[in-house]
Write an enzyme that holds these catalytic residues in place. Structure first.
Site, PDB file in Angstrom:
ATOM      1  N   GLY A 138      26.159  43.360  47.693  1.00  0.00           N
ATOM      2  CA  GLY A 138      25.424  44.602  47.531  1.00  0.00           C
ATOM      3  C   GLY A 138      24.980  44.800  46.095  1.00  0.00           C
ATOM      4  O   GLY A 138      25.534  44.211  45.165  1.00  0.00           O
ATOM      5  N   SER A 139      23.980  45.640  45.896  1.00  0.00           N
ATOM      6  CA  SER A 139      23.555  46.032  44.558  1.00  0.00           C
ATOM      7  C   SER A 139      24.461  47.144  44.044  1.00  0.00           C
ATOM      8  O   SER A 139      25.282  47.691  44.791  1.00  0.00           O
ATOM      9  CB  SER A 139      22.108  46.517  44.582  1.00  0.00           C
ATOM     10  OG  SER A 139      21.244  45.441  44.866  1.00  0.00           O
ATOM     11  N   GLY A 140      24.287  47.468  42.778  1.00  0.00           N
ATOM     12  CA  GLY A 140      25.071  48.536  42.190  1.00  0.00           C
ATOM     13  C   GLY A 140      26.228  48.025  41.344  1.00  0.00           C
ATOM     14  O   GLY A 140      26.963  48.829  40.770  1.00  0.00           O
ATOM     15  N   HIS A 141      26.367  46.697  41.274  1.00  0.00           N
ATOM     16  CA  HIS A 141      27.444  46.098  40.483  1.00  0.00           C
ATOM     17  C   HIS A 141      26.903  45.356  39.267  1.00  0.00           C
ATOM     18  O   HIS A 141      27.631  44.602  38.625  1.00  0.00           O
ATOM     19  CB  HIS A 141      28.241  45.109  41.325  1.00  0.00           C
ATOM     20  CG  HIS A 141      28.715  45.661  42.617  1.00  0.00           C
ATOM     21  ND1 HIS A 141      29.552  46.747  42.673  1.00  0.00           N
ATOM     22  CD2 HIS A 141      28.459  45.309  43.902  1.00  0.00           C
ATOM     23  CE1 HIS A 141      29.797  47.024  43.946  1.00  0.00           C
ATOM     24  NE2 HIS A 141      29.142  46.172  44.701  1.00  0.00           N
TER      25      HIS A 141
ATOM     26  N   ASP B 148      29.798  41.542  54.247  1.00  0.00           N
ATOM     27  CA  ASP B 148      29.323  40.301  53.638  1.00  0.00           C
ATOM     28  C   ASP B 148      29.700  39.099  54.496  1.00  0.00           C
ATOM     29  O   ASP B 148      28.895  38.180  54.677  1.00  0.00           O
ATOM     30  CB  ASP B 148      29.902  40.163  52.224  1.00  0.00           C
ATOM     31  CG  ASP B 148      29.376  41.242  51.298  1.00  0.00           C
ATOM     32  OD1 ASP B 148      28.296  41.049  50.729  1.00  0.00           O
ATOM     33  OD2 ASP B 148      30.025  42.299  51.181  1.00  0.00           O
TER      34      ASP B 148
ATOM     35  N   HIS C 120      33.351  49.840  45.159  1.00  0.00           N
ATOM     36  CA  HIS C 120      32.366  50.631  45.897  1.00  0.00           C
ATOM     37  C   HIS C 120      32.866  52.044  46.080  1.00  0.00           C
ATOM     38  O   HIS C 120      32.434  52.753  46.974  1.00  0.00           O
ATOM     39  CB  HIS C 120      32.119  50.047  47.283  1.00  0.00           C
ATOM     40  CG  HIS C 120      31.804  48.602  47.283  1.00  0.00           C
ATOM     41  ND1 HIS C 120      32.770  47.633  47.313  1.00  0.00           N
ATOM     42  CD2 HIS C 120      30.626  47.950  47.236  1.00  0.00           C
ATOM     43  CE1 HIS C 120      32.191  46.446  47.300  1.00  0.00           C
ATOM     44  NE2 HIS C 120      30.898  46.609  47.250  1.00  0.00           N
TER      45      HIS C 120
END
Ligand SMILES: Nc1ncnc2c1ncn2[C@@H]1O[C@H](COP(=O)(O)OP(=O)(O)O)[C@@H](O)[C@H]1O
Ligand SMILES: Nc1ncnc2c1ncn2[C@@H]1O[C@H](COP(=O)(O)OP(=O)(O)O)[C@@H](O)[C@H]1O
Ligand SMILES: [Mg+2]
Ligand SMILES: [Mg+2]
Ligand SMILES: [Mg+2]
Ligand SMILES: [Mg+2]
Lengths: 331, 199, 331, 199
Positions: free
Chosen positions: A55-58, A111, A218
């Site tokens: 996922g994005s955001g990391h 994932d 998350h």
């Protein structure tokens, strides 16, 4: 009350970010498809292709670690959401060099399902894809195989990327990746929530004066809530837990990462590092590599994690192997 | 009464609207034990599906198009789970422009099986299966749509008392108790939209 | 309500941070005195010594830019407070190579007074010290000489450090530094306050839904308050202001920095960069160097700044000159 | 009555206590037009000064020690300004273990001159000079300590109506109006502590 973000439309945040990444790093990165980021240098015939993602955001995890000597490509999901199979397949097809593909990503149900679907699709193209999950978050389960993958990714991907860059065969790269993962230990604390760009609402409540111990990247709740402690106490709790599990002999070499979850600034990270260094010295462990900064974030979450990788000769050499990514360089 | 491609188009439009309306509530639920994005995934997925299904010749084509669109828009856990659900529904609906209304509960059974196949979850692990499985059992036993929905809802309600052992919440241990599983809650909403169109 | 920080005692935060920095970067950094950080490689006989410094809380500015090819030393002040003369003198004495010292720092009343006192003390030791202030914050005054120095420091110091590394004489290094400063333009917006470790209270009120335009890097109020705008509008306002002042001819080369003030994550910075790149392309300007990340922070403040340096042949070459600092590398 | 080294030791102890008590209020004032740290600088500076002055033989040695200690603890704007103020006071006090009480207002004049010399501020620019200058003028004209203090206070009050043209707040333009200068406010506190010991 919406959180304060410099975005346009939250639904387009990831794609706009990618536009910026590509524009800023034209020497390092290109696209295979809109959500498949590929290294300009690195992928080549005969080399195992290392494909990471999540996922994005990391950021800078994952896309920042694409480049010569590290990952060949990254599949990019929505914020905190695994990428679907298609960009994973696109990434793998773009970079595979006939020696197989190694997928590496954090151990999350979403994932696993998406990468497994991608693996099935690649089989139909006669491309062999193997998977090594990262499971370094010691706070997330007593059972290593059930643990989440968090900031330790940096070291684990780095080692696997170096093995692939040295043209080792898929079996060896996968063995080394699993070995690196098995020797990597992370635990973090969160001091504030973060918010998704689409909702701009805090993803959990954390009253002032408290912290969440063992927080996931998350915003998944951790082991427990507790009063916010001084930095040294936080470092001690984490280091105690890691050292107990790691059980490294005196004199062993380690790599250390003191990582910001987002808004915790360098000043606080270095205060933590000062204590970590003291504790490792007291345990007769030698720091071979020290990273301090935002390497695996949860957008604007406040908090930090500490990762220790228990090195051996092989891991140390692979960590030192040069890599040149848009957001991470060694050598 | 037959269930037609037009009905399915309408149903996906309803699902997209419903998920948009419930987005923030589902995100808040997910925030308690997960990563606060379930509403976003469901909204994006159903919107993509709704955009993909109009003007296709058969229910099978429609469900397959919905599967692909949902998956590619979303990824995450929900993507593979609902994509597989819709692919199984496509098989059950078959290459027909309409199916008899009486057969439509089979769609629920098919979807539940798809989700179980993809996610390998057992009932009691605090996932969407805890809504889909009882709904499917009800459907198999010839229950009416309101009964199927009630089965799903009591399954979802029961997740509040479960300790998660699969998915993101599994790491929470006892701290997952007391909160409903967001995937089970959104599953009830989906089944409710089916029931509205079909009963 | 105290802000959430991972610190021990706020009064010792800076010293504990320095302990961590030294422990983490033993190959790059050492101390001349407790608040004078010195590069292990770089300082040498015959070379102009570049000494930078200022208050803490802006990390990686200043200490992260100490290293071969960039600054020889940094004097470290309390949080948001100029260092006193003594560590400045200590830093200069430790690194001067007989070719003079160039002091570079942001234009703030406190820094000017302390560095000027240090200059007087060095005169008594027969060491020539010159000063080039950075004044890149175009929002802080219509008069360049009165402007604050902010994130543009990175480029300006980099260029001066390269000139010194090339063994140019003091006059030349100072000329180049002033030239670099004159061609560097920054403007920022803040989306939240930050807090000092001693008080752990927000240093100003910023209601949700608003932003402060032209915010200084110490939380000094900016030009005005306004509603929080979409990222593209923010980028446009800043770029409009910079382009109007810079008046670069079509085809000119620029260096760009999209900087986080602290808690604004990479996702938002790259969304801003995407727009900046678009605007620069539309203005027929070529991006020679792009930096995106936290380079000049205000601890955990949310917000971002955009810096453009209008390059010429000389500046471009000096920007590309290698440097190797603990927190910044080129080449 | 003479002003002795013991009196000066006590005075610095009082100043340290006063600044500790006012720290957060001064920081809040500085937050409105500056960088919110003035209270910290004054507390740290006066604490360092208070620790440096005991057991020294002369007032001159004490003020010089206070100057050095304040400067090294603080830096910032306040450091050089008060270090220079104390060095001027040291010169005025001279190498004596005591000075006549009647001469002590000269200390205010000396400190004001030191601050003006170091900071190059003129009255009206919204700095601590707007408190120190009127206090010094009053002292020069033979005013009593209560009068000196009142002069400083009305000077500090007036800064609320000034637009800053020096220091951090100078970039604020009209937005600096309506807030008192924190340095002028802390100057009054210092002068008040002098007045308490000396009047
Ligand atoms: N293996 C699984 N089988 C069935 N459902 C699952 C499984 N893993 C997760 N889920 C469901 O997915 C939901 C979360 O979906 P979503 O938030 O969209 O994905 P993510 O967890 O990737 O953020 C959970 O509430 C749960 O109902
Ligand atoms: N040149 C100057 N002359 C006199 N006083 C000044 C000058 N510059 C700043 N000041 C004073 O310093 C005060 C701020 O001190 P402080 O907050 O400790 O330092 P900084 O501004 O470096 O954070 C201002 O309120 C003002 O009274
Ligand atoms: Mg998710
Ligand atoms: Mg979720
Ligand atoms: Mg200050
Ligand atoms: Mg101040």
């Amino acid at each position: 009350m919406l959180t304060q973000k410099l975005i346009n439309d939250g639904n387009h945040a990831v794609d706009e970010m990618l536009r910026g990444v590509l524009a800023a790093h034209p020497k390092h990165l290109t696209l295979a498809s809109p959500r498949a980021i590929v290294a300009k240098h690195g992928p080549r015939p005969g080399k195992v292709a290392l494909v990471i993602g999540g996922g994005s955001g990391h950021e800078p995890t994952f896309l920042g670690f694409v480049g010569k000597g590290l990952a060949d490509a990254a599949a990019v999901g929505n914020v905190f959401a695994s990428p679907p199979p298609q960009p994973i397949v696109d990434a793998a097809m773009a970079v595979h060099g006939g020696a197989g593909v190694l997928f590496m990503y954090g151990n999350y149900a979403g994932d696993v399902m998406n990468f497994d679907m991608a693996t099935e699709l690649l089989e139909m193209e006669d491309i062999e894809a193997r998977t090594v999950l990262t499971t370094d978050d010691i706070a997330s389960s007593p059972d290593r195989s059930k643990r989440r993958g968090v900031a330790g990714n940096v070291f684990i991907f780095k080692v696997a990327g170096a093995a692939a860059d040295l043209m080792l065969p898929l079996d060896e790269v996968a063995r080394i990746a699993a070995h690196a993962n098995a020797r990597t230990y992370t635990m973090g604390v969160a001091l504030s929530a973060c918010s998704l760009p689409q909702t701009r609402r805090l993803n959990f409540d954390l009253p002032a004066g408290e912290m969440e111990i063992g927080m996931g990247i998350h915003g998944e709740p951790g082991i427990r809530r507790g009063p916010l402690k001084p930095a040294n106490d936080v470092a001690d709790e984490i280091i105690d837990a890691i050292l107990a599990e790691m059980a490294a002999p005196k004199g062993a070499n380690v790599a250390v990462l003191v990582n910001s979850l987002g808004s915790t600034p360098l000043m606080e990270l270095y205060i933590l590092y000062a204590r970590v260094a003291e504790r490792l010295a007291a345990a007769d462990l030698t720091v071979h590599t020290a990273l301090v900064g935002p390497y695996c974030t949860s957008m604007e979450m406040a908090g930090a994690s500490i990762t220790i990788m228990h090195l051996d000769e092989e891991l140390a050499q692979l960590l030192d192997h040069p890599c040149d990514c848009a957001m991470f360089r060694v050598g | 009464m037959d269930f037609t491609t037009q009905d399915l188009t309408d149903l996906f439009a309803n699902l997209a609207g419903r998920m948009a309306a419930e987005r923030d509530a589902l995100c808040a639920l997910d925030g308690l034990i997960g990563d606060a994005d379930h509403g976003i995934a469901m909204e994006q997925g159903m919107q993509a599906a709704a955009a993909a299904v109009p003007n296709l010749a058969t229910l099978q084509d429609q469900f397959n198009a919905a599967a692909k669109a949902f998956l590619n828009a979303v990824g995450a856990s929900s993507g593979p789970l609902y994509a597989t659900a819709f692919m199984r529904a496509a098989k059950t609906a078959g290459p027909r422009a309409a199916m008899p209304g009486a057969e439509t509960p089979d769609l629920i059974t098919a979807m539940a099986e798809g989700i179980a196949h993809r996610g390998k979850a057992e009932p009691g692990q605090k996932t969407m299966i805890d809504a889909w499985h009882p709904a499917s059992e009800a459907a198999k036993s010839g229950a009416t749509w309101p009964e199927i929905l009630r089965a799903a809802q009591s399954g979802a309600d029961a997740t509040a008392q479960m300790q998660a052992s699969l998915g993101r919440a599994a790491r929470l241990g006892e701290r997952s108790l007391g909160h409903k599983d967001p995937g089970a809650v959104s599953a009830c909403m989906i089944i409710e939209e089916f029931a509205k169109v079909l009963s």
